[in-house]
Design a protein around this motif. Sequence first.
Motif, PDB file in Angstrom:
ATOM      1  N   TRP A 127      -2.290  -2.059   5.454  1.00 40.05           N
ATOM      2  CA  TRP A 127      -2.310  -2.987   6.575  1.00 40.05           C
ATOM      3  C   TRP A 127      -1.052  -3.850   6.541  1.00 40.05           C
ATOM      4  O   TRP A 127      -0.305  -3.856   5.560  1.00 40.05           O
ATOM      5  CB  TRP A 127      -3.571  -3.846   6.520  1.00 40.05           C
ATOM      6  N   LEU A 180      -7.063   1.950  11.210  1.00 39.38           N
ATOM      7  CA  LEU A 180      -6.525   2.766  10.121  1.00 39.38           C
ATOM      8  C   LEU A 180      -7.017   4.209  10.211  1.00 39.38           C
ATOM      9  O   LEU A 180      -6.265   5.155   9.956  1.00 39.38           O
ATOM     10  CB  LEU A 180      -6.899   2.157   8.771  1.00 39.38           C
ATOM     11  N   CYS A 205      -0.052  -1.501  11.002  1.00 40.38           N
ATOM     12  CA  CYS A 205      -0.471  -0.762   9.811  1.00 40.38           C
ATOM     13  C   CYS A 205       0.328   0.525   9.688  1.00 40.38           C
ATOM     14  O   CYS A 205       1.087   0.889  10.600  1.00 40.38           O
ATOM     15  CB  CYS A 205      -1.967  -0.453   9.848  1.00 40.38           C
TER      16      CYS A 205
END
Length: 575
Positions: A44, A148, A29
């Motif tokens: 992503w 993330l 990511c």
Amino acid sequence: MAWCDPYDEIWVVDFEYRCPSGHRPFVVCMVAKELRSGRVIRLWRDDLLKLDRAPFAAGRSSLVIAYYAAAEMSCFLELGWPLPVNVVDLHVEFRCATNGVPVAHGNGLVGALIYFGLPVTGLDDKDEIRSLIIDNCIYTGDQRKRILEYCESDVSAAARLWEVLCDSLTDPYCRWRGEYTKSIAAMERRGIPVDVEKLDYISEHRSEIVTALITEAEQRLGCRFFIDDCFNTRLFTEWVRVRGIDWPRLESGALALNDGVFRDMAKVHPDVDVVRTLRRTLIQLRNNKLAVGPDGRNRCILSPFASVTGRNQPSSSKFIFGQSKWLRSVIRPEPGKALAYIDWDQQEFGIAAALSGDKAMMTAYDSGDPYLGFAKLVGAVSPSATRETHGAERDIYKTVVLGVQYSMGEAGLAARLACSRLEARNLLKQHRAAFSRFWQWQERVVNSAILTGRLRTVFDWQRAVPADANPRSLANFPMQGNGAEMMRMAAVLATEAGIGICAPVHDAFLIEADADSVDSDVACMQSCMTKASAAVLGGFKLRSDAEIVRYPDRFDFGGEWVWDVINRSLDPYQI
């Protein structure tokens, strides 16, 4: 106005990826944040693969910031994106700012934040998330969210660090160092082609090879050193006594047996090199960690700017040029390809001559053989002497030159040459008389470093100088540090010219090319090296030498007897 104000956008970027030993990165990511607008991009892998370029401005009017930018540049290359034009690596700039200063928590992002008293919020579970990324191939929705968020916390942390470092950075030097991270990424991506079949058989038949190597070494030296394949200190101590070798000892009276001592003693007593090579080889055979990817290429993190002088410092166990010389014989070009090993000729001597402005040293360098040039200058050999006619004298004056470059005193020189201290003292006096301006310059360098507490290269790589600094290391810093600058500039120029650099090797490069175009690529690489030397040394140009091998040939980097024994051991298997 701050130096970065003219840029339209300033982006901080971070990728998460996994990269098994020897492999190229598998991008997971990316998070990027524009510092002025606060805009954040979180993508992503599947979204990243749809793009043919970065999802943010990375052209001439933008600045891209990362912590350890070589990793981010590797991800750009893996995704097939054009590299950013302007890059600043905060890891490199933190290293430059603290080089020579104790850093209690290391040179990672967390260590840099702590050093400046910045919060480390969001980075508490760094090890856990890294394990999550590395140990999995498929991620749940919750895992993606956590990864993330972790990636974004790294971006936020780097942004905080940027605020602290920004005003102290010097443009264009910080961007020039960032430019080198692009070349590093290209080199790490290419890797070094190796003979995997040979490596596999060496691993499979390690026991037979170990026995054969020990037998060969003991036959060469006429003495037994090993019992049950293990080095025996008592037997070696007796061999040293019989040979009359004045070996360094520990306070306990026992022989000092670290590799540095073996290396130094081997320069005076060649037979010691057989023992040293054998000891190193056995360790490497038993603990093989050479990083080879599925495509048969040796790859590892090249660790730019890791040393005090700013040179690369890759893992000695994972990088093939960190291993014993014999193992480098497994480096082999692929069918239709060629490899070239190109190194600067007497780089440190040339740098010292140019930076000191010593005309006699420059003349000696330009003669093509500075060691023999020195001997001629002091009348030790005739003006018509050559390496062939006066090899012994050349070796003596070579040892003096190299010793002076590392501030070796008369005692060390006497030990290296196996001569009296009086003879060593006279040789050093000859060097002082022949190259007086160099000695005056070197003294000024050391005095200035001690007074100001700082050393700098031509392109502003810095080293802090503590009060108890060793003057010898200070004296050698200009040669090593500016040699590193030269390597970086040559790498950048060559990368821009499309040369396929496999790896930097101290003062040399290994490049790869098609067999039918390798000569022109070598000429281009040497041109880049010449331009780099002139840029660093104010117009003074250093020479370089090149050795080319085409498939199926190999380089001979030394350690021939080990390689010969291994090949004989593998003959029954037709390898």
